[in-house]
Design an enzyme around this catalytic site. Structure first.
Site, mmCIF file in Angstrom:
data_model
loop_
_atom_site.group_PDB
_atom_site.id
_atom_site.type_symbol
_atom_site.label_atom_id
_atom_site.label_comp_id
_atom_site.label_asym_id
_atom_site.label_seq_id
_atom_site.Cartn_x
_atom_site.Cartn_y
_atom_site.Cartn_z
ATOM 1 C CG ASN A 47 -8.117 -1.124 12.204
ATOM 2 O OD1 ASN A 47 -7.214 -1.835 11.767
ATOM 3 N ND2 ASN A 47 -8.584 -0.084 11.549
ATOM 4 C CG ASP A 77 -0.230 -0.343 2.519
ATOM 5 O OD1 ASP A 77 1.001 -0.248 2.559
ATOM 6 O OD2 ASP A 77 -0.921 -0.694 3.494
ATOM 7 C CD GLU A 93 -8.301 1.210 7.962
ATOM 8 O OE1 GLU A 93 -7.948 0.234 8.656
ATOM 9 O OE2 GLU A 93 -7.871 2.348 8.155
ATOM 10 C CG HIS A 136 -5.331 -2.040 8.966
ATOM 11 N ND1 HIS A 136 -5.338 -0.662 8.949
ATOM 12 C CD2 HIS A 136 -4.063 -2.389 9.315
ATOM 13 C CE1 HIS A 136 -4.130 -0.227 9.257
ATOM 14 N NE2 HIS A 136 -3.345 -1.241 9.488
HETATM 15 P P1 PGA Z 1 2.651 -1.219 12.735
HETATM 16 O O1 PGA Z 1 1.423 -1.163 11.766
HETATM 17 O O2 PGA Z 1 3.578 -2.240 12.168
HETATM 18 O O3 PGA Z 1 3.267 0.163 12.662
HETATM 19 O O4 PGA Z 1 2.135 -1.586 14.082
HETATM 20 C C1 PGA Z 1 0.841 -2.351 11.357
HETATM 21 C C2 PGA Z 1 -0.259 -2.040 10.377
HETATM 22 O O5 PGA Z 1 -0.957 -1.023 10.550
HETATM 23 O O6 PGA Z 1 -0.439 -2.817 9.428
#
Ligand code: PGA
Length: 247
Positions: free
Chosen positions: A142, A73, A149, A144
């Site tokens: 969350n 992404d 999301e 994702h």
């Molecule tokens: P993080 O993010 O590795 O910074 O915890 C994970 C994500 O949002 O996929």
């Protein structure tokens, strides 16, 4: 590491050990298939993995000259020169320090004039490269994966999405202020991710323990996008002890 069919869980002592195990797995996949197609992730979680891969490369133990990469992404809109862009992140944390061929590095273009066309082209590029051999994933608090999301249905192909407040809050630590976090992103869809031959999901820290439990033990639901991985035939989840606490 030989993984059996389904979802395999490996619990490491801490973040460093999680990163080392992940690096062995990625480097092993590349040793086995030098022209492997890797799906890559950004965020705090895979930084240790990338550091380990750079170390392996510097030690002469890993050759990345023939790999192809597709990142999950990118924020939208964002300039590649912006230090918060995932393009910048990947160069800083991995690509500038290994012998990757930049002609085979793919990241959704956050500068694209027509984001929908960029998403369709990105999906087509993944398909043209054959499937992704190994997809690295982080896990949002969350649930994702990529920027898919929680929603009422699973997303399919690469698309332009709106970020939820929970993701904006989680990511604002990387920006000067919350207002500077882009509100949209280009992301592979859940289906794009599920088409990878093999998936390596990483999570560390107690703040992820609850969502780790929910995505592995809870129902498969688009409200927890990572729960789709329960339906994949070859997933390795590498957790540190704190992230595994709820299992
Ligand atoms: P993080 O993010 O590795 O910074 O915890 C994970 C994500 O949002 O996929």
């Amino acid at each position: 590491m030989k993984a059996s069919v389904g979802l395999n869980i490996v619990v490491a002592e801490d973040y460093d050990e999680m990163s080392k195990i992940a690096a062995e797995l990625v480097a092993g996949a590349v040793a086995e298939k030098p022209d492997a197609v890797l799906g890559l992730a950004t965020g705090g979680t895979p930084m240790g993995l990338y550091k380990e891969l750079v170390g392996l490369h510097r030690a002469g133990a890993a050759d990345f000259s023939r790999i192809t990469t597709f990142n999950l992404d990118e924020y939208y809109p964002i300039q590649k020169t912006n230090e918060q862009s995932y393009s910048f992140f990947m160069n800083e944390n991995l690509f500038n320090h290994i012998n990757v061929d930049f002609g085979r590095v793919h990241i959704p273009d956050g500068e694209a004039k027509d984001p929908e066309a960029e998403c369709a082209a990105y999906e087509a590029r993944i398909a043209a490269g054959g499937s992704i051999d190994l997809q690295v994933l982080g896990l949002g608090v969350n649930g994702h994966i990529g920027f898919n999301e929680p929603a009422d249905c699973f997303s399919a192909a690469t698309s332009l999405v709106n970020l939820t407040q929970s993701t904006i809050d989680a990511n604002k630590r990387f920006f000067e202020s919350e207002a500077q976090v882009p509100r949209q992103a280009l992301t592979m869809g859940v289906k794009t991710i599920m088409m990878a031959r093999r998936i390596l999901m990483l999570a560390s820290g107690g703040a992820k323990a609850d969502i780790v439990r929910r995505f592995i033990r809870g129902p498969v639901t688009p409200q927890v996008p990572a729960s789709a991985l329960q339906l994949h035939r070859r997933v390795t989840v590498v957790l540190d002890r704190a992230a595994a606490a709820g299992l």
